[in-house]
Design an enzyme around this catalytic site. Structure first.
Site, short mmCIF file in Angstrom:
data_model
loop_
_atom_site.label_atom_id
_atom_site.label_comp_id
_atom_site.label_asym_id
_atom_site.label_seq_id
_atom_site.Cartn_x
_atom_site.Cartn_y
_atom_site.Cartn_z
NE ARG A 557 -3.76 0.51 0.29
CZ ARG A 557 -5.07 0.50 0.57
NH1 ARG A 557 -5.75 -0.64 0.62
NH2 ARG A 557 -5.73 1.62 0.79
CE LYS A 562 2.19 0.03 4.15
NZ LYS A 562 2.61 -1.21 4.83
CB THR A 664 3.43 -10.41 5.68
OG1 THR A 664 2.50 -9.50 5.12
CG2 THR A 664 3.05 -10.68 7.12
#
Ligand code: 26V
Length: 825
Positions: A557, A562, A664
Site C-alpha cells: 500500500r 512506508k 509480511t
C-alpha cells in the site's frame, strides 16, 4: 508449474476429466463445443470443490464427536486472492487436473487466470488472515473464519496520465464457485431503538433492547483445504439482506420510496469493503459493518456451542477461542456480554469471566490515526444497549483499579474506555484489551512498542496479557504455487519431504550456498521468473525491461510511513548520477513499484503520480540508455504479487523505524531468495537476526533514534539537506518541475513538507539509504557473493512460516491442539 511427479495415475486423470465434463453439463448446462473459457473455469472449480466435500464433512463430524475446542477468527478482511491452484495443490490433484484438461484441449494456465481475486481486504492485515486460514487447516486446528461477504472488494486501480483512479471491483459478476449459500443460517441483527429496564422475577434488573431496525445476515461458506487435504475448515462470510416482511408492509402501505430506501440502507452493510487502512475511520457505515458481522458470528458460534455442549455457556472458554483481528471486531466484548447477560441470563460477573476467557486480541498498528474510536453519541444512537454495557464495564474496570489503590488521575484517564479530550469517544483498543485474556503484537519490536506506547498503562495493570506472535506466511502459496521452479530446485536437492516441513528442512539448504553449480541453477530459475515478468510488463505497459538488470521492487500500500518517496528520491539521484556520467560503470537496474492509495489519501495519490512522472522522464531519456528503468505496475493485488515476488532481486522494506508493525512481504521476498534493503523495523529486525547482517542491507535510524529526533522541538530536515548535496539536487529537481513540465508547481507542496517537517525521516535517512544502495551495487557486481546470500536468505527464513505462528497462537493463546498434517489420503 506443477510440483507433482508428471506420471500420475491414468484412472485418476480420467475420473477428474469425467467430473469436469459432468459439471459442465449438469451444473453449467453446456457441452464442450459451446463452452466458453469461463464455463470451463466454473466446471473445473466445482469439480475441485467436490473433492473437498467428503473431507470437509468428515472433519466437521470428527470435531463434533471429539468435542474439540474451536478457534473463531473474526476479521473484517480476508485478502484471499485466487483459490483454484491453491486448492488443487493442497488436494494433490494439480497434475491430475492439468492432464485431464489437456485431454480436453483446455489449458489450465489460461483458465487459472480467469479467476477473479477475492480481494476482501486492504493489505497486510487481510492477507495475514487468509494465510492463517490456510495454515490452520494445514495444522488440523478446528477453526472457523468469520467475516463479511463484500459484494465489491478492494477497488481496481487504473492509472490515467499517471494518476490513480478507482473503479468498482466486481468479483461476484460470474458468481463464486467456491461458496455455499446457506439461507437457513441466518440471524436478525438489530440497530438503534431504545433499552427498557424491568425488574426480573428475583428482583434483579433485566434489560430489554427494543431495536428499531433489523437487518438479516445470510451465511456463505467457503471450504478452506489444508496441505495434503488433511483437514478442511470453513470461512463463513455474512451478507446483509433487508428483512423482507418489514419492507413489504411499508411497500403495501404505499410508502414505496421509503421501503426501497430502507432496503438499500440494510443491504449497503455488505456492499463494499472500506478501502482505507486508516483515513476513513469513524463513519457510521463502518460501525454498522463491525457490529453486523460480530453479532451474526457470535450468535452463530453460541448456537453451535449450545447444541454441542449440554446447553450451557458456562464452559464457553473451554471450547471456544475467539481471536479479534485488530479492533475492527472489538464490539464483540460488549456483544458477548449482552448475549450472556441479557439473553442467556448469566450473572454479570460470571459473564465477564467467560468473556475475557474466550476473547483475545491482535493489534496490527500503532499509528494513532488507525486506532479506532467511536463517538459516544453515535454508539448511543446505533447500539444503545452496548453503550450502557461499555459504561458498566468501564465502571467496574476503574473501580477495580481504585480497589488496587491506584488513584493516579493520569493513569485512570489513560486506562479508561472513554476518551474525554476530543469529544467523548469509545476507545476500541482499550475495550479489546480489557475484554481479552491475551493481547498480542505481530513482531518483537512492535510488541515492545505496544508495551511502551499505546498500552503503557494497561500493560502496567495487566503485565501478563501482552505477548508477541511474530507474523508468518503460508509457504504453500508463497513458494510452492508462486514459484514452482524454485520449489522444484529445492526439492531436487532436499527431497520431497521438504514440502511437508519446510520450516525445519530449509536450513539444510545452507551448505548449497557454497556450491557453485547450485547457485547457478538458483540464479537461472530467477532469470526465468524475470523473463516472465518482463514479458508481462511489455504486454501491459509496453516497456522493455532488461532481464539481466537488478530488479529492485517495492510493492505494498502507498503510505508515507512506508516511504515510497525515499525510494523515488534514490531513483532520481541515480538518474542524475547516470546523466552526469553516462559512460560510467553503472549497474543496470529496474525499479518496480506497485500499490494502491486510499481514495481519500491525497498525498499518497500524489506519490503515485510522482512515480509515474519520474518513470516517464527516465524511460524516455536516451542518455540513460536503458541502464535505469522505472515501472509502476497498476492494480497491485495478490495475484500480481505472486508474479512479481519470485522475479525480485532486491526487496525494499524501508519504513520509518517504529512504524511498520511487522510487514509480511519482507518474508515472501526473502523466502524466494531476494535480498532485503531495509530499516530495523517490524519483522525486519527478526529477519536480520536469523539471516545475518551480511546478507541484508540494513540502514537508517532506529526506532529509538527516530523518537529522539521527533522529541527535538525544532526538528526539521535542514541538517540532512546541508550534509548531502545529492539530496539537495534531487529535491530541487522535483520541486522545480523537472518531472512535471506540464505543471511545474505539482510537487512544491510535497517537497516543502519534506524540507520543513520530514515527519517520516525521509531526508534524515536519505544518505544512509544511498550508501546502502551502493553496497547493493557492489554486491551485485560480485555475482558469487550475491547468489550465496540469496541462497542463504531462502535457507534461513523457515521460521517465518505461518505454521510456526499458528502453533504459537494455538499453544499459548487458544490452548488448542495442532495435530499437524495427516499424510496419506
Ligand atoms: C484500519 C482501518 C481503519 C478504518 C478504515 C478501514 C481500516 C482498515 C484497516 C485498518 C488497520 C490496518 C492495519 C494493518 O493492516 N496493519 C498491518 O498488519 C500487517 C499484519 O499484521 C502487518 O504486517 C503490517 O505491518 C501492518 O501495517
Amino acid at each position: 508449474m506443477s510440483l507433482e511427479p508428471t506420471a500420475v495415475d491414468a484412472a485418476e486423470v480420467a475420473a477428474f476429466r469425467d467430473a469436469v465434463l459432468s459439471k459442465l453439463a449438469y451444473a453449467i448446462g453446456k457441452d464442450p463445443e459451446h463452452a466458453f473459457d469461463h464455463d470451463w473455469f466454473e466446471a473445473i472449480a466445482l469439480a475441485t470443490r467436490d473433492r473437498m466435500i467428503d473431507r470437509w464433512m468428515a472433519h466437521t463430524e470428527k470435531s463434533y464427536r471429539e468435542k474439540r475446542k474451536r478457534v473463531y477468527y473474526l476479521s473484517l478482511e480476508f485478502l484471499i486472492g485466487r483459490l483454484l491452484i491453491d486448492s488443487m495443490s493442497n488436494l494433490g490433484i494439480l497434475e491430475i487436473a492439468r492432464q485431464a484438461l489437456a485431454d480436453l484441449d483446455v489449458d489450465l494456465e489460461r483458465i487459472r487466470r480467469l479467476e477473479p481475486d477475492a480481494a476482501l481486504g486492504n493489505g497486510g492485515l487481510g492477507r495475514l488472515a487468509a494465510c492463517f486460514m490456510e495454515s490452520m487447516a494445514s495444522l488440523g486446528v478446528v477453526a472457523h473464519g468469520y467475516g463479511i461477504r463484500y459484494e465489491h472488494g478492494l477497488f481496481r486501480q487504473v492509472i490515467l496520465d499517471g494518476w490513480q483512479h478507482e473503479q468498482t471491483e466486481n468479483w461476484l459478476d460470474f458468481g463464486n464457485p467456491w461458496e455455499f449459500e446457506r439461507p437457513e443460517v441466518s440471524y436478525l441483527i438489530g440497530f438503534g431503538g431504545s433499552v427498557v429496564a424491568r425488574a426480573g422475577e428475583t428482583g434483579e434488573t433485566k434489560h430489554f433492547w427494543h431495536w428499531a431496525e433489523g437487518v438479516r445476515s445470510i451465511a456463505y461458506d467457503i471450504p478452506i483445504v489444508g496441505w495434503r487435504g488433511s483437514s478442511v475448515n470453513t470461512l463463513r462470510l455474512w451478507r446483509a439482506r433487508a428483512e423482507s416482511d418489514f419492507h413489504l408492509e411499508r411497500f403495501n402501505a404505499g410508502d414505496h420510496i421509503g421501503a426501497v430506501a430502507d432496503e438499500a440502507r440494510a443491504e449497503s452493510i455488505s456492499r463494499v469493503l472500506y478501502p482505507a487502512d486508516s483515513t476513513e475511520a469513524g463513519q457510521e457505515l463502518r460501525l454498522r459493518q463491525e457490529y453486523f458481522f460480530v453479532a451474526a458470528s457470535l450468535q452463530d458460534l453460541i448456537r453451535r456451542h449450545l447444541t454441542q455442549h449440554d446447553d450451557t455457556l458456562d464452559n464457553l472458554p473451554a471450547y471456544a477461542a475467539i481471536q479479534l483481528n485488530d479492533t475492527h471486531p472489538a464490539i464483540a466484548v460488549a456483544e458477548l456480554m449482552r448475549l450472556l447477560v441479557d439473553i442467556h441470563g448469566m450473572p454479570w460477573e460470571r459473564a465477564w469471566e467467560r468473556t475475557v476467557g474466550t476473547l483475545s486480541y491482535t493489534n496490527h498498528t500503532l499509528l494513532p490515526e488507525a486506532l479506532e474510536t467511536w463517538p459516544v453519541g453515535l454508539m448511543e444512537r446505533l447500539l444503545p444497549r452496548h453503550m450502557q454495557i461499555i459504561y458498566l464495564i468501564n465502571a467496574y474496570h476503574l473501580d477495580s483499579l481504585r480497589a488496587r489503590d491506584i488513584h493516579d488521575a493520569e493513569l485512570l484517564r489513560a486506562a479508561s474506555l472513554i476518551e474525554e479530550d476530543h469529544g467523548r469517544r469509545v476507545r476500541m483498543g482499550n475495550l479489546a484489551f480489557i475484554g481479552s485474556h491475551s493481547i498480542n503484537g505481530v513482531s518483537a519490536l512492535h510488541t515492545d512498542l505496544m508495551r511502551k506506547t499505546v498500552f503503557t498503562y494497561l500493560h502496567s495493570l495487566y503485565p501478563q496479557r501482552i505477548s508477541n506472535k511474530t507474523n508468518g506466511i503460508t509457504f504453500r502459496r508463497w513458494l510452492y504455487q508462486s514459484n514452482p521452479e524454485l520449489t522444484r530446485l529445492l526439492v531436487s536437492v532436499l527431497g520431497e519431504k521438504l514440502l511437508d516441513s519446510p520450516e525445519t528442512m530449509l536450513r539444510e539448504l545452507e551448505p548449497y550456498a557454497n556450491d557453485n553449480s547450485f547457485r547457478q541453477r538458483f540464479a537461472a530459475q530467477r532469470r526465468h521468473n524475470k523473463d516472465v515478468l518482463a514479458r508481462l510488463v511489455k504486454e501491459r505497459l509496453n516497456i522493455d525491461l532488461d532481464p539481466t538488470a537488478l530488479f529492485d521492487v517495492q510493492i505494498k500500500r502507498i503510505h508515507e510511513y512506508k516511504r515510497q518517496l525515499l525510494n523515488l528520491l534514490h531513483t532520481v539521484a541515480l538518474y542524475q548520477a547516470i546523466r552526469a556520467d553516462p559512460g560510467g560503470n553503472w549497474v543496470p537496474r529496474v525499479k518496480i513499484f506497485g500499490g494502491k492509495a486510499a481514495a481519500s489519501y491525497q498525498r499518497a495519490k500524489l506519490i503515485i503520480k510522482l512515480a509515474n512522472d519520474i518513470a516517464r522522464t527516465i524511460n524516455d531519456d536516451p542518455t540513460v540508455r536503458g541502464l535505469l528503468k522505472v515501472v509502476f505496475i497498476p492494480n497491485y493485488n495478490v495475484s500480481q504479487a505472486e508474479r512479481i515476488i519470485p522475479a525480485a532481486d532486491l526487496s525494499e522494506q524501508i519504513s520509518t523505524a517504529g512504524l511498520e508493525a511487522s510487514g509480511t512481504s519482507n518474508m515472501k521476498f526473502a523466502l524466494n531468495g531476494a535480498l532485503t534493503i531495509g530499516t530495523m523495523d517490524g519483522a525486519n529486525v527478526e529477519m536480520h537476526g536469523l539471516i545475518g547482517g551480511e546478507h541484508m542491507f540494513i540502514f537508517g535510524l532506529t526506532a529509538q533514534q527516530v523518537e529522539a529526533r521527533k522529541r527535538a522541538e525544532d526538528y526539521n530536515a535542514d541538517a540532512s539537506i546541508a550534509a548531502s548535496s545529492r539530496l539537495k539536487e534531487v529535491l530541487s529537481a522535483i520541486r522545480n518541475g523537472v518531472f512535471s513540465p506540464d505543471d511545474q508547481e505539482r510537487y512544491t507542496g510535497l517537497v516543502d513538507s519534506l524540507i520543513w517537517h520530514d515527519t517520516f525521516m525521509v531526508c534524515a535517512d536519505f544518505e544512509a539509504y544511498w550508501q546502502a544502495q551502493l553496497e547493493v551495487e557492489s554486491r551485485w557486481r560480485d555475482q558469487t557473493s550475491w547468489w550465496r546470500s540469496a541462497v542463504l536468505n531462502t535457507a534461513r527464513v523457515g521460521w517465518f512460516s505461518a505454521d510456526r505462528t499458528i502453533r504459537e497462537y494455538a499453544n499459548e493463546i487458544w490452548k488448542v491442539a495442532t495435530p499437524g498434517v495427516v499424510i496419506g489420503r
